[in-house]
Scaffold this motif. Structure first.
Motif, PDB file in Angstrom:
ATOM      1  N   PHE A 268       0.797  -1.229   0.000  1.00 46.28           N
ATOM      2  CA  PHE A 268       0.000   0.000   0.000  1.00 46.28           C
ATOM      3  C   PHE A 268       0.829   1.278   0.000  1.00 46.28           C
ATOM      4  N   GLY A 269       2.138   1.158   0.178  1.00 48.77           N
ATOM      5  CA  GLY A 269       2.985   2.339   0.189  1.00 48.77           C
ATOM      6  C   GLY A 269       3.246   2.848   1.595  1.00 48.77           C
ATOM      7  N   TYR A 270       4.245   3.718   1.701  1.00 48.66           N
ATOM      8  CA  TYR A 270       4.637   4.261   3.003  1.00 48.66           C
ATOM      9  C   TYR A 270       3.709   5.407   3.408  1.00 48.66           C
ATOM     10  N   ARG A 271       3.353   5.426   4.693  1.00 45.99           N
ATOM     11  CA  ARG A 271       2.551   6.510   5.248  1.00 45.99           C
ATOM     12  C   ARG A 271       3.243   7.026   6.491  1.00 45.99           C
ATOM     13  N   ALA A 272       3.621   8.285   6.487  1.00 44.11           N
ATOM     14  CA  ALA A 272       4.399   8.851   7.597  1.00 44.11           C
ATOM     15  C   ALA A 272       3.567   8.992   8.867  1.00 44.11           C
ATOM     16  N   GLY A 273       2.293   9.342   8.718  1.00 44.47           N
ATOM     17  CA  GLY A 273       1.460   9.539   9.896  1.00 44.47           C
ATOM     18  C   GLY A 273       1.703  10.863  10.578  1.00 44.47           C
ATOM     19  N   VAL A 274       2.519  11.715   9.948  1.00 39.75           N
ATOM     20  CA  VAL A 274       2.797  13.064  10.471  1.00 39.75           C
ATOM     21  C   VAL A 274       2.309  14.060   9.416  1.00 39.75           C
ATOM     22  N   PRO A 275       1.293  14.860   9.719  1.00 36.43           N
ATOM     23  CA  PRO A 275       0.689  15.752   8.719  1.00 36.43           C
ATOM     24  C   PRO A 275       1.696  16.607   7.946  1.00 36.43           C
ATOM     25  N   GLU A 276       2.724  17.115   8.639  1.00 34.36           N
ATOM     26  CA  GLU A 276       3.693  17.988   7.986  1.00 34.36           C
ATOM     27  C   GLU A 276       4.554  17.244   6.964  1.00 34.36           C
ATOM     28  N   LEU A 277       4.644  15.925   7.083  1.00 32.77           N
ATOM     29  CA  LEU A 277       5.504  15.127   6.209  1.00 32.77           C
ATOM     30  C   LEU A 277       4.750  14.357   5.132  1.00 32.77           C
ATOM     31  N   GLN A 279       2.857  14.968   2.532  1.00 33.95           N
ATOM     32  CA  GLN A 279       2.992  15.320   1.128  1.00 33.95           C
ATOM     33  C   GLN A 279       4.384  15.012   0.594  1.00 33.95           C
ATOM     34  N   MET A 280       5.393  15.070   1.469  1.00 32.27           N
ATOM     35  CA  MET A 280       6.776  14.909   1.018  1.00 32.27           C
ATOM     36  C   MET A 280       7.229  13.454   0.937  1.00 32.27           C
ATOM     37  N   VAL A 281       6.726  12.603   1.821  1.00 30.37           N
ATOM     38  CA  VAL A 281       7.277  11.239   1.862  1.00 30.37           C
ATOM     39  C   VAL A 281       6.268  10.126   1.628  1.00 30.37           C
ATOM     40  N   ASN A 282       4.983  10.406   1.729  1.00 25.61           N
ATOM     41  CA  ASN A 282       4.010   9.335   1.503  1.00 25.61           C
ATOM     42  C   ASN A 282       4.080   8.832   0.066  1.00 25.61           C
TER      43      ASN A 282
END
Length: 432
Positions: A268-277, A279-282
């Motif tokens: 399913f892909g990586y999910r950072a779980g941190v709103p600020e991140l 868009q950049m890493v998900n």
């Protein structure tokens, strides 16, 4: 998140359009007295030619997810931002996005990570968003063409039956001049347009990433391993697998990801779980490749039907006339521009341009020359079509205006330098 929604929406519509075109092709083949079983066989044989590529797509999806989880992409981005300065900002933006796209092989992933960082920095510095977007677009497609793990580079090698590493070596001969000219233009533009309002703090980026990642030197290992194995010219699937395995271990041991969580993100892909991140890493994961996977399968059906029904013969003869009056690269460039403007899809542009311009000479040298022409035309020209999926999704992810297309210097200079220096290049190529 918005970029991902647009990406899925555009590709959903694109797949429906491609399926509609496939239905028309089936109808034309039926009109030529081919049975449905014969047409199905054509599609199956066309898909079979992409079998190895589809396996690589799965590995690329896994790798891009694990590179996020292991902190590889965050640590590269956080260290790279130390190079950002106002006067050289546009040039550095281009080079950083070139480096990121070379490492990841994905234009969208580059735009969503390094592109977002550079776009945000540009706003802070008061740098022209049009020039910043153009540098991001150029850099993103620099690696999309040149990286040995790029899905489009692999696709081109697959359909031309050439070796990806020999293709990369050949591409370097046509890359250095437009790269040098692009760097010069971006450097001059940076000084001329310098209206910086504030100093950009790379520490703020590092602090942001430290909310989720350790940012240790271990994060560089998967990228270094991939570079070393690529230099050693191991098979593409083995390079991807080894880099992914190292990233898996680092994500588990260093970044403290749970085993079940890692297995889930492979799909399913990586999910950072941190709103600020987010868009950049998900992103990443096998499901992230479903759209391009589906498009390649449909393109394989197109190729199989075109090849065995000879539906393109009349158009191909006209292209051959253009080639006889000019040279092979001119005909491929003209064909790719036309196809790109109509299909708005990078995969289909590459496949159809190959179908329409493939040489009758099947010798290895001729196939490599044909592949190089495709890399310098069909692979990159799609990014210059403002309404194409390839351009729209990168600019949306990088928060750049559509006018950025006019500042994508490398994408213009690559075919232009080939056109202006074709006779000189032919001598150099034959000598090599």
């Amino acid at each position: 998140m918005f970029g991902a929604v647009i990406w899925n929406l555009l590709n959903y519509k694109m797949i429906l359009a491609l399926l509609s075109g496939l239905c028309i092709l089936v109808g034309l083949a039926k009109k030529r007295s081919f049975s449905f079983s014969q047409i199905l066989g054509m599609c199956a044989r066309g898909i079979k030619t992409t079998r190895g590529l589809l396996i690589l797509f799965v590995l690329v999806g896994v790798l891009t997810s694990l590179w996020r989880a292991s902190g590889t992409i965050p640590v590269i981005v956080s260290y790279a931002t130390h190079l950002i300065h106002p006067q050289s900002f546009i040039l550095v933006t281009f080079l950083l996005n070139c480096a990121m796209s070379l490492l990841t092989g994905t234009s969208l992933g580059t735009a969503a990570t390094m592109g977002v960082i550079c776009a945000t920095s540009a706003q802070s510095l008061g740098i022209s968003p049009m020039w910043t977007g153009g540098a991001i677009l150029s850099g993103a497609y620099f690696g999309n063409r040149l990286s040995p793990i790029s899905s489009m580079a692999l696709l081109t090698a697959n359909i031309t039956r050439t070796d990806i590493y020999r293709n990369v070596r050949n591409m370097l001969r046509t890359t250095w001049l437009p790269l040098l000219l692009s760097c010069t233009i971006y450097l001059v533009a940076g000084f001329v347009l310098d209206e910086s309002k504030s100093a950009f703090s790379a520490e703020s980026v590092r602090t942001l990433f430290s909310l989720k990642f350790t940012l240790s030197w271990w994060g560089f290992v998967p990228a270094i391993l991939m570079i070393v194995l690529s230099v050693l010219r191991l098979r593409s699937w083995l390079v991807l697998l080894c880099s992914a395995m190292s990233a898996f271990v680092i994500a588990f041991v260093v970044e403290n990801c749970m085993l079940l969580e890692i297995l889930k993100m492979l799909v399913f892909g990586y999910r950072a779980g941190v709103p600020e991140l987010n868009q950049m890493v998900n992103g990443g994961g096998i499901l992230s490749m479903v759209n391009v996977f589906t498009i390649v399968v449909i393109a394989g059906c197109y190729g199989g039907i075109f090849k065995e029904t000879r539906l393109l013969d009349s158009l191909k003869s006209k292209i051959q006339k253009i080639e006889s009056c000019t040279n092979p690269f001119v005909s491929k460039l003209a064909t790719s521009v036309l196809v790109a403007c109509v299909t708005c899809n990078q995969t289909l542009t590459i496949v159809l341009t190959h179908q329409l311009t493939s040489p009758t000479d099947e010798s290895p040298g001729c196939r490599e020359s044909h592949a190089l022409d495709l890399y310098d035309s069909a692979v990159t020209v799609i990014a210059l079509v403002p309404w194409s999926v390839a351009t729209t999704i990168v600019l949306v992810a990088a928060q750049a205006p559509s006018s950025s297309v006019f500042c994508a210097c490398f994408l213009y200079l690559l075919p232009i330098t080939r056109l202006l220096a074709r006779n000189r290049f032919k001598v150099l190529y034959n000598a090599g």
